[in-house]
Design an enzyme around this catalytic site. Structure first.
Site, PDB file in Angstrom:
ATOM      1  N   GLY A 198      39.180  39.248  44.781  1.00  0.00           N
ATOM      2  CA  GLY A 198      37.829  39.409  45.311  1.00  0.00           C
ATOM      3  C   GLY A 198      36.964  38.207  45.025  1.00  0.00           C
ATOM      4  CD  GLN A 254      33.019  35.266  42.137  1.00  0.00           C
ATOM      5  OE1 GLN A 254      33.302  36.111  42.968  1.00  0.00           O
ATOM      6  NE2 GLN A 254      33.840  34.913  41.162  1.00  0.00           N
ATOM      7  CB  CYS A 300      35.734  37.038  36.906  1.00  0.00           C
ATOM      8  SG  CYS A 300      34.477  36.462  38.058  1.00  0.00           S
ATOM      9  CG  LEU A 301      38.951  34.278  41.663  1.00  0.00           C
ATOM     10  CD1 LEU A 301      38.799  34.149  43.168  1.00  0.00           C
ATOM     11  CD2 LEU A 301      40.278  33.693  41.198  1.00  0.00           C
ATOM     12  CG  HIS A 354      34.687  42.125  39.420  1.00  0.00           C
ATOM     13  ND1 HIS A 354      35.120  41.832  38.146  1.00  0.00           N
ATOM     14  CD2 HIS A 354      34.346  40.937  39.983  1.00  0.00           C
ATOM     15  CE1 HIS A 354      35.021  40.520  37.943  1.00  0.00           C
ATOM     16  NE2 HIS A 354      34.567  39.945  39.048  1.00  0.00           N
ATOM     17  CD  GLU A 355      34.506  40.431  43.736  1.00  0.00           C
ATOM     18  OE1 GLU A 355      33.585  39.591  43.744  1.00  0.00           O
ATOM     19  OE2 GLU A 355      35.532  40.284  43.056  1.00  0.00           O
ATOM     20  CG  HIS A 379      30.338  38.644  41.123  1.00  0.00           C
ATOM     21  ND1 HIS A 379      30.085  37.724  40.137  1.00  0.00           N
ATOM     22  CD2 HIS A 379      31.680  38.844  41.092  1.00  0.00           C
ATOM     23  CE1 HIS A 379      31.222  37.398  39.524  1.00  0.00           C
ATOM     24  NE2 HIS A 379      32.209  38.065  40.078  1.00  0.00           N
TER      25      HIS A 379
END
Ligand code: CO
Length: 153
Positions: free
Chosen positions: A46, A51, A90-91, A132-133, A136
């Site tokens: 995701g 991000q 997380c990326l 999670h997204e 953000h």
């Protein structure tokens, strides 16, 4: 399509509340295509617009289960049920994994890139990725959700 730079923890953009998308235009389509390519290149599940430094409410999720990527514009959590506890990363924080509690099942209402409303219901990994997204977009990071503190030695 282009791969965009993924911002790391510590960048201000990751702590901002994002504004809704108001124009379902070519610029949005380019952003979503770039986000999907960036996500694929980074081997994540995701990615949220902040991000890549865009403070708008747009998310892409791809569980690589053959069902393709899901694009969510202005997503809203409308239902949640149960609890799951599992490792999450997380990326924007490569190599960092923490145990995070999330709902077992969620339903999210959103718009697609053409402005058409839809809803998606996910359990387990999809529920985790959606939560999670969506976090953000509020400037919330998964490490904020960690309840357990590791004792210092
Ligand atoms: Co993340």
């Amino acid at each position: 399509m282009a791969v965009r730079e993924i911002l790391r923890f510590g960048e201000d953009s990751l702590r901002k509340k994002c504004r809704p998308v108001t124009s379902f235009d070519e610029k949005l389509a380019v952003l979503l295509d770039d986000m999907k390519e960036t996500l694929l290149g980074a081997e994540g599940v995701g990615l949220a617009a902040p991000q890549v430094g865009i403070l708008r409410r747009a998310v892409v999720i791809d569980l690589r289960d053959g069902k393709g990527a899901i694009e969510l514009i202005n997503p809203e959590l409308v239902f949640e049920e149960g609890v799951q506890v599992g490792n999450e990363g997380c990326l924007s924080a490569p190599g960092e994994w923490c145990e995070v509690e999330r709902p077992k099942k969620v339903t999210v209402k959103a718009f697609d890139r053409t402005g058409k409303e839809f809803s998606v219901t996910g359990e387990d990994l999809l529920a985790r990725a959606l939560c999670h997204e969506l976090d953000h977009l509020e400037g919330i990071l998964f490490t904020d959700r960690v309840k357990q503190t590791i004792p210092k030695r």
